[in-house]
Design an enzyme around this catalytic site. Structure first.
Site, PDB file in Angstrom:
ATOM      1  N   LYS A 121      -2.191  -1.322  -3.683  1.00 49.66           N
ATOM      2  CA  LYS A 121      -3.140  -0.369  -3.845  1.00 49.66           C
ATOM      3  C   LYS A 121      -2.278   0.713  -3.608  1.00 49.66           C
ATOM      4  O   LYS A 121      -1.237   0.940  -3.126  1.00 49.66           O
ATOM      5  CB  LYS A 121      -4.049  -0.445  -2.425  1.00 49.66           C
ATOM      6  CG  LYS A 121      -4.606   0.790  -2.012  1.00 49.66           C
ATOM      7  CD  LYS A 121      -5.368   0.619  -0.939  1.00 49.66           C
ATOM      8  CE  LYS A 121      -6.220   2.051  -0.548  1.00 49.66           C
ATOM      9  NZ  LYS A 121      -6.477   1.908   0.879  1.00 49.66           N
ATOM     10  N   LYS A 161       0.873  -1.202   0.069  1.00 47.12           N
ATOM     11  CA  LYS A 161      -0.015   0.062   0.154  1.00 47.12           C
ATOM     12  C   LYS A 161       0.951   1.335   0.052  1.00 47.12           C
ATOM     13  O   LYS A 161       1.466   1.457   0.788  1.00 47.12           O
ATOM     14  CB  LYS A 161      -0.855  -0.038   1.160  1.00 47.12           C
ATOM     15  CG  LYS A 161      -1.791   1.163   1.280  1.00 47.12           C
ATOM     16  CD  LYS A 161      -2.863   1.252   2.549  1.00 47.12           C
ATOM     17  CE  LYS A 161      -3.546   2.442   2.359  1.00 47.12           C
ATOM     18  NZ  LYS A 161      -4.687   2.506   3.492  1.00 47.12           N
TER      19      LYS A 161
END
Ligand code: PBG
Ligand code: ZN
Length: 323
Positions: free
Chosen positions: A248, A195
């Site tokens: 992400k 992330k």
């Protein structure tokens, strides 16, 4: 194979031929729909930067979850907007917290819909960081206890999968251990393994009221410039027994998706984040792009890059086109 004998265009002559040689398929089964559950009742408030996405109270969440189920989408991921926030994010691990109540309500009406919960502190802390603050920084190991407690209380309320998004070191293991110790070895962990500290989360932070009140998330989320580090992060999560890996955001990181898909053998999730959604909505509103075609091209591109599953605010719109 040389021109003029070989001609690639032969295989593109009409739609049936194109169907026969198509390589990538977006399926309704691949979609996960994010929802924002707000404490209170009678609330259904559109997020200005995310047209079509709402902060809503539980009765409306259940109503929309039914629509999601009827479209054939297998799963939702829940984010909570609690009544009150405090330095320790207590609502997030309370059995009467907003997410716990939401899970119970969805599961009561729609037991077969897969309920994934985002496990993080930032929607519940008054300072907006993803963990406990100690001397001006997020304290990793103190935060692990709260994340594990949060995951356990989600599962006790009926969550099918927990998805930690905080980026603390060791959180997958901490969650796995506490779930197993409490008889929940059947519950998978979907780790936001890779992330990045991204500006594409801007609209989400409006939606979840989770903008950090000081500083930013760069001491725990990854530097967008890094690729090799993504392999280290994913390796750690595999060692800690993650069941899914996530990358992400998606669009600026399609290379990372491909790399992780090639190196790891867990189901791979891409998060098509809020800013990516908002950009398509904004350009379509200006009439600068064809909304549906750009949306489907984007989602297909994420799959082609290597995602098995896509968390996307477009899930309902895409499912309608795929039906
Ligand atoms: C919570 C969380 C965030 C997102 C998912 N979980 C925000 C953040 O890390 O700042 C972003 C999702 C999106 O932008 O759609 N940590
Ligand atoms: Zn967070």
């Amino acid at each position: 194979m040389f021109f003029p004998e070989y001609r690639a265009r032969r295989m593109r002559r009409n739609e049936n031929l194109r169907r026969m040689v198509r390589e990538t398929f977006l399926r309704i089964d691949d979609l996960i729909y994010p929802m924002f559950s707000a404490a209170g009742s009678g609330i259904r408030k559109e997020i200005p930067s995310m047209p079509g996405i709402y902060q809503q109270s539980i009765e409306h969440i259940v109503e929309e979850a039914r629509e999601v189920r009827d479209l054939g989408i297998p799963a939702v991921i829940l984010f909570g907007i609690p009544e009150t926030k405090d330095p320790l994010g207590q609502d997030s691990y309370s059995d009467q917290g907003i997410i716990q109540e939401t899970i119970r309500a969805i599961k009561k009406d729609l037991p077969e819909l897969i309920v994934i919960t985002d496990v993080c502190m930032c929607e519940y802390t008054d300072h907006g960081h993803c963990g406990v603050i100690h001397e001006g920084d997020v304290d990793n190991d103190e935060t692990l206890k709260l994340l594990a407690a949060q995951a356990l209380s989600h599962v006790r309320a009926g969550a099918d999968i927990v998805a930690p998004s905080d980026m603390m070191d060791g959180r997958v293991a901490a969650i796995r251990e506490l779930l197993d110790a409490n008889g929940f070895s059947r519950i998978p962990v979907m780790s936001y393994a890779v992330k990045y500290a991204s500006a594409y989360y801007g609209p989400f932070r409006d939606a979840a009221d989770s903008t950090p009140q000081f500083g930013d998330r760069r001491s725990y989320q990854m530097d967008p410039a890094n690729r090799i580090e993504a392999f280290r992060e994913a390796t750690l999560d595999v060692q800690e027994c993650a069941d899914f890996l996530m990358v992400k955001p998606a669009l600026a990181y399609l290379d990372i998706l491909r790399d992780i898909k090639e190196r790891f053998d867990l189901p791979l999730v891409a998060y098509n984040v809020s800013g990516e959604y908002s950009m398509i909505k904004a350009a379509a509103k200006m009439d600068w792009i064809d909304h549906d075609r750009v949306m489907m091209e984007t989602l297909t591109g994420i799959k082609r890059a290597g995602a098995d599953l896509i968390i996307t605010y477009h899930a309902k719109e895409a499912a309608r086109l795929l039906k």
